[in-house]
Write a protein that holds these residues in place. Structure first.
Motif, PDB file in Angstrom:
ATOM      1  N   THR A 127      -6.613   3.696   9.761  1.00 37.49           N
ATOM      2  CA  THR A 127      -6.223   4.527   8.743  1.00 37.49           C
ATOM      3  C   THR A 127      -7.364   4.905   7.669  1.00 37.49           C
ATOM      4  OG1 THR A 127      -5.776   2.671   6.992  1.00 37.49           O
ATOM      5  CG2 THR A 127      -3.954   3.300   8.591  1.00 37.49           C
ATOM      6  N   VAL A 130      -7.087   8.608   6.920  1.00 40.05           N
ATOM      7  CA  VAL A 130      -5.853   9.107   6.361  1.00 40.05           C
ATOM      8  C   VAL A 130      -5.725   9.206   4.879  1.00 40.05           C
ATOM      9  CG1 VAL A 130      -3.289   8.807   6.365  1.00 40.05           C
ATOM     10  CG2 VAL A 130      -4.662   8.170   8.484  1.00 40.05           C
ATOM     11  N   VAL A 132      -3.551   9.168   1.485  1.00 36.51           N
ATOM     12  CA  VAL A 132      -2.210   9.390   1.048  1.00 36.51           C
ATOM     13  C   VAL A 132      -2.538   9.377  -0.413  1.00 36.51           C
ATOM     14  CG1 VAL A 132      -0.359   7.632   0.454  1.00 36.51           C
ATOM     15  CG2 VAL A 132      -1.530   7.483   2.780  1.00 36.51           C
ATOM     16  N   ASP A 136       2.600   9.301  -4.396  1.00 41.57           N
ATOM     17  CA  ASP A 136       3.076   8.624  -3.099  1.00 41.57           C
ATOM     18  C   ASP A 136       3.058   6.860  -3.350  1.00 41.57           C
ATOM     19  OD1 ASP A 136       4.126  11.049  -2.265  1.00 41.57           O
ATOM     20  OD2 ASP A 136       2.907  11.213  -0.759  1.00 41.57           O
ATOM     21  N   LEU A 263       1.655   3.009   4.408  1.00 33.87           N
ATOM     22  CA  LEU A 263       2.172   4.395   4.351  1.00 33.87           C
ATOM     23  C   LEU A 263       1.341   5.076   5.264  1.00 33.87           C
ATOM     24  CD1 LEU A 263       2.831   5.333   0.635  1.00 33.87           C
ATOM     25  CD2 LEU A 263       4.519   4.453   2.211  1.00 33.87           C
ATOM     26  N   ALA A 264       0.275   5.250   5.430  1.00 33.27           N
ATOM     27  CA  ALA A 264      -0.851   5.695   6.428  1.00 33.27           C
ATOM     28  C   ALA A 264      -0.473   5.267   7.737  1.00 33.27           C
ATOM     29  CB  ALA A 264      -2.171   5.393   6.116  1.00 33.27           C
ATOM     30  N   GLU A 266       2.603   4.530   8.829  1.00 31.15           N
ATOM     31  CA  GLU A 266       3.781   5.250   9.058  1.00 31.15           C
ATOM     32  C   GLU A 266       3.675   6.831   9.204  1.00 31.15           C
ATOM     33  OE1 GLU A 266       6.341   4.452   5.989  1.00 31.15           O
ATOM     34  OE2 GLU A 266       6.448   2.293   6.321  1.00 31.15           O
ATOM     35  N   GLN A 267       2.627   7.406   8.547  1.00 31.97           N
ATOM     36  CA  GLN A 267       2.327   8.830   8.826  1.00 31.97           C
ATOM     37  C   GLN A 267       1.816   8.922  10.393  1.00 31.97           C
ATOM     38  OE1 GLN A 267      -0.118  10.889   6.050  1.00 31.97           O
ATOM     39  NE2 GLN A 267       0.796   9.716   4.298  1.00 31.97           N
ATOM     40  N   ASP A 269       2.325   7.059  12.797  1.00 28.49           N
ATOM     41  CA  ASP A 269       3.519   6.715  13.757  1.00 28.49           C
ATOM     42  C   ASP A 269       2.730   6.153  14.935  1.00 28.49           C
ATOM     43  OD1 ASP A 269       6.086   6.316  14.946  1.00 28.49           O
ATOM     44  OD2 ASP A 269       6.101   8.299  15.699  1.00 28.49           O
TER      45      ASP A 269
END
Length: 292
Positions: A127, A130, A132, A136, A263-264, A266-267, A269
């Motif tokens: 991540t 990434v 975020v 958030d 969260l990263a 999840e982004q 996936d």
């Protein structure tokens, strides 16, 4: 937190199996290859037979885990990724008290710390690019702050017997030096915990696995001591406390990096796997292909 909790349950079980097998595979032979590790009547199973079977059944998984560990270690150094001790300590507490994939019979702290450090470094690698948004991250914390709280928790074992007389007799044997785990396996009528030497793992008032009166007795015990007979639904329980962990509430700043990684991921996936980095680390291994 459910998604990450599920990962920890799976990773804990897989990690324990792999590192246990690594322990046995890594032990030096203490004699000839035909040393017997078991005998059945006139027949024997040699150490060589045993290790060959382990390699045939689990060799690829074990080697893959070792490669993953080295890949993450090398690339974490390349990208200057360091995991603070505080984050590793927090994850260990979470595993023990909330996810309950740890108990004294399945893994030691050194082994578990190694696995936690590896996983956090892998998540940082995956991540690192990434972005975020701060709002958030804060919103996630505000909505899930309870998930970052650790309740006062106790690593407990128990022996459950039907009568107070049987409980008093058990305590006498404990005072004379008998093993708590051995007595639990021998005479506890709670089959689930008896099979593990009476070990219940970590319990808290919040999880409801022990009723309030039992928790109160546990709270008043010192570490490495057992209780007097406690009346329970099945009869009488003798409780033993291995470890106590005070309650802890983590602030936003303390868990911000964990939330960012979650969260990263999840982004993105994608599973938290080191395989995407094998080519960059120039992996060449026994099984040939790196599409493992």
């Amino acid at each position: 937190m459910g998604k990450k909790q599920m990962w920890w349950v799976i990773a804990g079980l897989i990690g324990f199996n792999i590192f246990t097998l690594l322990f046995f595979l890594g032990r030096p032979l203490s004699g000839a290859d035909d040393e017997a590790v078991a005998t059945i009547g006139n027949e024997s199973i040699t150490r060589e037979d045993w290790l060959q079977e382990i390699e045939a059944s689990h060799g690829k998984d074990i080697l893959s885990a070792l490669v993953d560990e080295k890949v993450v270690e090398q690339l974490a150094g390349k990208y200057n990724i360091e995991i603070p001790k505080e984050e590793i300590d927090r994850e260990l507490l979470m595993i023990k008290t909330i996810y309950r994939t740890y108990d004294g019979q399945t893994a030691d702290d050194k082994q578990l710390r190694r696995q936690v450090k590896h996983q956090l470094a892998l998540e940082e690698l995956l991540t690192r690019d990434v972005v975020v948004k701060e709002e958030d991250l804060k919103a996630f914390y505000d909505q899930n702050s309870g998930s970052f709280n650790i309740p006062p928790s106790y690593h407990v074992s128990q022996i459950v017997v039907k009568t107070k007389e049987a409980a008093n007799e058990t305590i006498k044997e404990l005072e004379q030096g008998s093993s708590f785990a051995a007595l639990a396996m021998e005479r506890s009528i709670d089959e689930f915990s008896a099979n593990k030497g009476g070990d219940l793992g970590f319990v808290s008032e919040a999880d409801g696995r022990l009723d309030r009166s039992m928790i109160e007795h546990v709270q008043n015990l010192k570490v490495a001591t057992w209780s007097k007979p406690v009346k329970s639904a099945e009869g009488y329980s003798i409780l033993f406390v291995h470890e106590q962990i005070p309650g802890k509430k983590y602030s936003y700043d303390e868990v911000k990096s964990e939330i960012r990684r979650q969260l990263a991921l999840e982004q993105m996936d994608m599973p938290a796997s080191a395989k995407p980095f094998w080519d960059e680390a120039d992996v060449d291994w026994f099984y040939g292909d790196t599409e493992n």
